[in-house]
Design a protein around this motif. Structure first.
Motif, short mmCIF file in Angstrom:
data_model
loop_
_atom_site.label_atom_id
_atom_site.label_comp_id
_atom_site.label_asym_id
_atom_site.label_seq_id
_atom_site.Cartn_x
_atom_site.Cartn_y
_atom_site.Cartn_z
N HIS A 1 24.54 24.82 -15.16
CA HIS A 1 23.96 25.05 -16.48
C HIS A 1 23.50 23.72 -17.06
N GLY B 1 22.89 33.18 -24.34
CA GLY B 1 23.94 32.38 -24.97
C GLY B 1 24.27 32.91 -26.36
N GLY B 2 23.69 32.27 -27.36
CA GLY B 2 24.01 32.57 -28.77
C GLY B 2 24.01 34.05 -29.11
N GLY C 1 19.24 27.49 -27.06
CA GLY C 1 19.89 27.32 -28.35
C GLY C 1 18.99 26.79 -29.45
N ASN D 1 26.59 34.36 -21.63
CA ASN D 1 27.27 33.08 -21.49
C ASN D 1 27.81 32.71 -22.87
N LYS E 1 29.71 30.32 -23.62
CA LYS E 1 29.96 28.87 -23.78
C LYS E 1 31.38 28.67 -24.33
N SER F 1 17.09 31.14 -25.79
CA SER F 1 16.80 31.76 -27.08
C SER F 1 16.37 33.23 -26.96
N GLU G 1 16.01 28.42 -17.04
CA GLU G 1 16.34 28.14 -18.43
C GLU G 1 15.71 26.81 -18.83
C1 PEP Z 1 22.45 29.66 -22.23
O1 PEP Z 1 23.44 29.13 -22.67
O2 PEP Z 1 22.35 29.84 -21.02
C2 PEP Z 1 21.39 30.06 -23.17
C3 PEP Z 1 20.28 30.54 -22.69
O3 PEP Z 1 21.64 29.90 -24.51
P1 PEP Z 1 20.79 30.53 -25.74
O4 PEP Z 1 20.57 32.00 -25.42
O5 PEP Z 1 21.67 30.34 -26.93
O6 PEP Z 1 19.51 29.80 -25.83
#
Ligand code: PEP
Length: 246
Positions: free
Chosen positions: A93, A230-231, A170, A7, A9, A209, A164
């Protein structure tokens, strides 16, 4: 098959998407035992769709609107997304819920529209820190899933769910793999309760994360069927390591 999803974002322009995929595709070309999904911003779907065609890597949207067309300024319909080759959509989300105020009712409309359009929704659920501290994790997750699937309960096998925890997204502070496992097992039981005919094809992904360092610990858990990242998905090298984690 396990599902490893990125993702992005609101990151990466179309030019940056091209650069990313030029690096990423050779890194994962031998991976055949898991599904890889890239969810770029809407503006990168066209270039990503062209570059992923024939690669086996799936293209997903980070959001969608449930109406097919009309006076909905700024929204994007599922037919529009499908034309780019989108086969998955992230729905609900936590950033949509908590920054943009999406309600369970709206999320339910989006899930229903995805199912009708043949786009597989990845329904995101998870508790906030205060809910966790109040011992409400299971209740919150149950409510979000029941409401998201309201009226479409017989289609539980046509969705994936991402657990999540909001406090883990994040923050660099993931859930422990053991805690995630408990919630994932609970979600799978719940799907059988919601739909006695549930066939069990729903993947329950962990998100929050995830990094190349911890991905394997999650993937080793019995009921973790994949990851939503995400990141750490913004760098092709790092995401390819996560894709390869066992
Ligand atoms: C997400 O955006 O679904 C997510 C899990 O972000 P991150 O991996 O950055 O925590």
């Amino acid at each position: 098959m396990k599902l490893i999803s990125a993702n992005w974002k609101m990151n990466l322009t179309p030019a940056q998407t091209r650069e990313y995929l030029q690096k990423f595709l050779p890194l994962v070309e031998d991976i055949k035992d898991r599904e890889i999904l890239i969810c770029p911003p809407f503006t990168s779907l066209c270039v990503a769709g062209e570059m992923l065609a024939g690669s086996g890597i799936r293209l997903g949207a980070q959001n969608c609107y449930h109406e097919p067309r009309g006076a909905f300024t700024g929204e994007v319909s599922l037919d529009m997304l499908k034309e780019f080759g989108v086969s998955y959509a992230i729905v609900g989300h936590s950033e949509r819920r908590w920054i943009f105020g999406e309600s369970d009712e709206l999320i339910n409309k989006k899930v229903t529209a995805c199912l009708k359009a043949g786009v597989r929704p990845i329904i995101c659920v998870g508790e906030r820190l205060e809910e966790r501290e109040a011992g409400l994790t299971f209740k919150v997750v149950e409510t979000q899933i029941r409401l998201a699937l309201s009226g479409v309960e017989e289609y539980t096998s046509s969705v994936d769910i991402a657990y999540e925890p909001v406090w883990a997204i994040g923050t660099g502070n993931p859930a422990t793999p053991e805690d995630a496992q408990l919630v994932h097992a609970y979600i799978k039981d719940l799907l059988h309760q919601i739909n006695p005919g549930h066939r069990g094809e729903t993947r329950v992904l962990y998100g929050g994360s995830v990094s190349p360092k911890n991905a394997s610990e999650f993937m080793r858990m019995k009921d973790v069927d994949g990851l939503l990242v995400g990141g750490a998905s913004l760098d092709p090298e790092s995401f390819s390591q996560i894709v390869k984690s066992f």
